[in-house]
Design a protein around this motif. Structure first.
Motif, PDB file in Angstrom:
ATOM      1  N   LEU A  25       0.827  -1.209   0.000  1.00 25.70           N
ATOM      2  CA  LEU A  25       0.000   0.000   0.000  1.00 25.70           C
ATOM      3  C   LEU A  25       0.863   1.262   0.000  1.00 25.70           C
ATOM      4  O   LEU A  25       0.537   2.247  -0.677  1.00 25.70           O
ATOM      5  CB  LEU A  25      -0.920  -0.010   1.217  1.00 25.70           C
ATOM      6  N   ALA A  26       1.960   1.248   0.759  1.00 24.32           N
ATOM      7  CA  ALA A  26       2.857   2.404   0.786  1.00 24.32           C
ATOM      8  C   ALA A  26       3.451   2.655  -0.597  1.00 24.32           C
ATOM      9  O   ALA A  26       3.511   3.794  -1.065  1.00 24.32           O
ATOM     10  CB  ALA A  26       3.970   2.176   1.813  1.00 24.32           C
ATOM     11  N   LEU A  41      -3.097   2.746   7.338  1.00 20.22           N
ATOM     12  CA  LEU A  41      -3.174   3.095   8.758  1.00 20.22           C
ATOM     13  C   LEU A  41      -3.733   1.935   9.582  1.00 20.22           C
ATOM     14  O   LEU A  41      -3.242   1.635  10.669  1.00 20.22           O
ATOM     15  CB  LEU A  41      -4.036   4.339   8.938  1.00 20.22           C
ATOM     16  N   LEU A  42      -4.746   1.245   9.054  1.00 18.80           N
ATOM     17  CA  LEU A  42      -5.361   0.145   9.795  1.00 18.80           C
ATOM     18  C   LEU A  42      -4.454  -1.085   9.878  1.00 18.80           C
ATOM     19  O   LEU A  42      -4.663  -1.959  10.717  1.00 18.80           O
ATOM     20  CB  LEU A  42      -6.690  -0.243   9.162  1.00 18.80           C
ATOM     21  N   ARG A  45       4.042   0.200  11.771  1.00 20.30           N
ATOM     22  CA  ARG A  45       4.764   1.458  11.936  1.00 20.30           C
ATOM     23  C   ARG A  45       5.966   1.557  11.007  1.00 20.30           C
ATOM     24  O   ARG A  45       6.324   2.638  10.538  1.00 20.30           O
ATOM     25  CB  ARG A  45       5.184   1.605  13.396  1.00 20.30           C
ATOM     26  N   ALA A  46       6.618   0.420  10.733  1.00 15.59           N
ATOM     27  CA  ALA A  46       7.771   0.433   9.831  1.00 15.59           C
ATOM     28  C   ALA A  46       7.364   0.919   8.443  1.00 15.59           C
ATOM     29  O   ALA A  46       8.088   1.690   7.803  1.00 15.59           O
ATOM     30  CB  ALA A  46       8.387  -0.965   9.750  1.00 15.59           C
ATOM     31  N   ALA A  47       6.196   0.465   7.958  1.00 12.81           N
ATOM     32  CA  ALA A  47       5.713   0.906   6.651  1.00 12.81           C
ATOM     33  C   ALA A  47       5.359   2.386   6.665  1.00 12.81           C
ATOM     34  O   ALA A  47       5.547   3.086   5.662  1.00 12.81           O
ATOM     35  CB  ALA A  47       4.506   0.075   6.231  1.00 12.81           C
ATOM     36  N   TRP A  48       4.835   2.874   7.795  1.00 15.62           N
ATOM     37  CA  TRP A  48       4.555   4.308   7.906  1.00 15.62           C
ATOM     38  C   TRP A  48       5.843   5.114   7.783  1.00 15.62           C
ATOM     39  O   TRP A  48       5.885   6.126   7.086  1.00 15.62           O
ATOM     40  CB  TRP A  48       3.881   4.611   9.252  1.00 15.62           C
ATOM     41  N   VAL A  49       6.887   4.657   8.467  1.00 16.85           N
ATOM     42  CA  VAL A  49       8.190   5.340   8.392  1.00 16.85           C
ATOM     43  C   VAL A  49       8.729   5.270   6.967  1.00 16.85           C
ATOM     44  O   VAL A  49       9.251   6.252   6.427  1.00 16.85           O
ATOM     45  CB  VAL A  49       9.185   4.711   9.388  1.00 16.85           C
ATOM     46  N   VAL A  63      14.684   1.584   3.954  1.00 19.73           N
ATOM     47  CA  VAL A  63      14.832   2.125   5.313  1.00 19.73           C
ATOM     48  C   VAL A  63      14.226   1.207   6.363  1.00 19.73           C
ATOM     49  O   VAL A  63      14.532   1.324   7.555  1.00 19.73           O
ATOM     50  CB  VAL A  63      14.195   3.535   5.427  1.00 19.73           C
ATOM     51  N   GLN A  64      13.387   0.263   5.932  1.00 20.27           N
ATOM     52  CA  GLN A  64      12.768  -0.659   6.881  1.00 20.27           C
ATOM     53  C   GLN A  64      13.660  -1.853   7.219  1.00 20.27           C
ATOM     54  O   GLN A  64      13.274  -2.709   8.006  1.00 20.27           O
ATOM     55  CB  GLN A  64      11.432  -1.162   6.324  1.00 20.27           C
TER      56      GLN A  64
END
Length: 496
Positions: free
Chosen positions: A246-247, A273-274, A278-282, A443-444
């Protein structure tokens, strides 16, 4: 030369690009229609055994004749195969090692033909970094056979090798760059809408096959098999790969034009978001930062507007109490004192402290097959001691050893450096998006190994796109330069 003859190659390329859409619909759409009809008719038992061979046959036809449609087929297999497996297992009985899950691997195996064909050309400057990577992996495979066994090492070799080979395949397909670019952009946008939308449905109305799978695998980290209590994983097998898909799709959407990006962006934002990853958000934040940094002021303003409008379009879903509470609780674990008190954070710190000695103490490494899902082969279907390694940075030396790790990491570093310092394709928006996706995955590595398996296919293929874009635009520049010299000679102007 007449204007008509000059325009003919351009018109031909446009017709070829348009042709890719019906070809994809006929072969790829036909494949999924057969699968859907079989499952709807209660033929899930036969589907378990014909799914992978049929996927391979379709892939073989497309690989030979339609390279863009082939790539579309491979991506959809990665996106949807775990979902098909769950539906089949729900109706026809659980199997620990389902042949369905091999479909994206066997379809991707065809790209080895590209590797063999162009192997001598890996000495070219932009492709050379792939050589030490393949050597490092090649050294780790026999060590894996000795330490883990033939089956675990061979299965895990697919997770390590195939994503790299996919990057090589895309890079050497640079002459079809325009078709591959358009097809990949479309598949990620449509994928975001379908896969993201299903993930949102999963949060509110958990399907029985998804609940069945959660109970069987007993993966406590993804919540409970009930609506509002699940960390959504959509059509994939776990929230991590789902969130990374998704990212990547959101980054593609932000760099694309038309209406489809807007339609794909809303479900992708909410589903990301659901997933609570958090790693994917970063990673997404890092990719977004790169997009902003690489664009000029006018494009930067459009990108900011696109981000704002995408978030605004997602607000109706984000304002639902169950959604907002779930996301807010997770966000609080990333800032302030809550971050240090988070159990996941404590477990990760403890893992680093205890595993770093194991990762760096063996100069030869444990070999391919010593980590991940491959450990199930030697452990009666259960994850082994190193089934989950919470750091890609430590997993690389643990698996590849000192020499293999150095070769692998140096190759990755050279590829990333060259992708970020390109010359000819700097004005190509998709090339910038390709760099952003690659960075968001890379970065993950501090959290998990994102260079293997499905997530790895995104990193390596978009690295391949960065190389293909550079070659494509360099060739365009050479063609323009030759045309100028020919035109100058016709007018009696001395060539430079």
């Amino acid at each position: 030369m007449t204007a008509h003859s000059m325009d003919h190659p351009i018109a031909g390329r446009r017709r070829q690009i348009k042709l890719a859409v019906p070809v994809s619909l006929f072969f790829v759409g036909g494949f999924w229609a057969i699968v859907l009809l079989s499952c709807s008719a209660g033929l899930t038992g036969p589907a378990r055994y014909f799914y992978t061979p049929l996927a391979f046959m379709v892939a073989a036809v497309l690989f030979v004749r339609f390279p863009a449609a082939y790539l579309v087929h491979v991506w959809w297999l990665w996106f949807l195969t775990p979902f098909v497996r769950r539906v089949v297992d729900f109706h026809s009985g659980w199997t620990e090692f389902s042949p369905i899950m091999l479909a994206p691997y066997v379809a991707s195996l065809l790209m080895i033909v590209t590797l063999i064909r162009f192997l001598p050309r890996l000495n070219q400057r932009d492709m050379f970094p792939f050589a030490p990577i393949l050597v490092g992996l090649g050294l780790a495979y026999p060590i894996g056979i000795m330490n883990a066994g033939f089956s675990p090492a061979t299965f895990d070799a697919l997770n390590w090798f195939l994503p790299v080979i996919m990057g090589i395949h895309v890079a050497f397909s640079w002459r079809s760059y325009e078709k591959l670019k358009i097809s990949t952009e479309q598949v990620f946008l449509l994928g975001a809408a379908v896969v993201g939308g299903y993930g949102i449905y999963q949060f509110f109305f958990l399907a029985p096959w998804d609940a069945f799978w959660m109970r069987v695998v007993q993966m406590d980290s993804i919540g409970k098999p009930a609506p509002y209590e699940v960390r959504i994983f959509g059509t994939l097998n776990s929230p991590g790969p789902y969130a990374d898909m998704l990212a990547a799709s959101l980054l593609v959407a932000l760099g694309a034009a038309g209406r489809l990006p807007w339609l794909a962006g809303m479900p992708a934002v909410v589903a990301l978001l659901l997933s609570l990853v958090r790693a994917a958000w970063v990673g997404f934040a890092a990719g977004l930062f790169l997009l902003l940094a690489k664009m000029d002021m006018s494009k930067r303003a459009k990108l900011v507007a696109a981000v704002v409008l995408t978030i605004v379009s997602a607000l109706p879903l984000l304002s639902i109490e169950q959604v907002s509470n779930t996301v807010t609780t997770r966000l609080e674990t990333m800032v302030g004192s809550e971050a240090k008190e988070d159990q996941s954070y404590k477990d990760r710190v403890h893992f680093f402290q205890t595993f770093i000695v194991d990762a760096l103490s063996n100069p030869f490494g444990m070999g391919i097959g010593a980590t991940g899902v491959a450990t199930k082969f030697a452990n009666n279907g259960q994850m082994g001691e190193h089934g989950v390694v919470d750091s890609g940075l430590l997993e690389v030396p643990f698996v590849l050893g000192w020499l293999g790790g150095i070769l692998y990491i140096s190759g990755v570093a050279l590829l990333v450096r060259s992708a970020f310092t390109r010359k000819w394709s700097k004005h190509d928006g998709f090339a910038t998006v390709a760099n952003a996706v690659a960075l968001s995955v890379l970065v993950q590595m501090i959290f998990t190994n994102t260079l293997t398996g499905f997530i790895g296919t995104m990193f390596w293929s978009f690295i391949g796109f960065a190389i293909a874009a550079e070659r494509h635009w360099a060739d365009k520049a050479d063609q323009a330069d030759r045309a100028d010299r020919v035109s100058g000679s016709a007018r009696g102007v001395p060539s430079r």
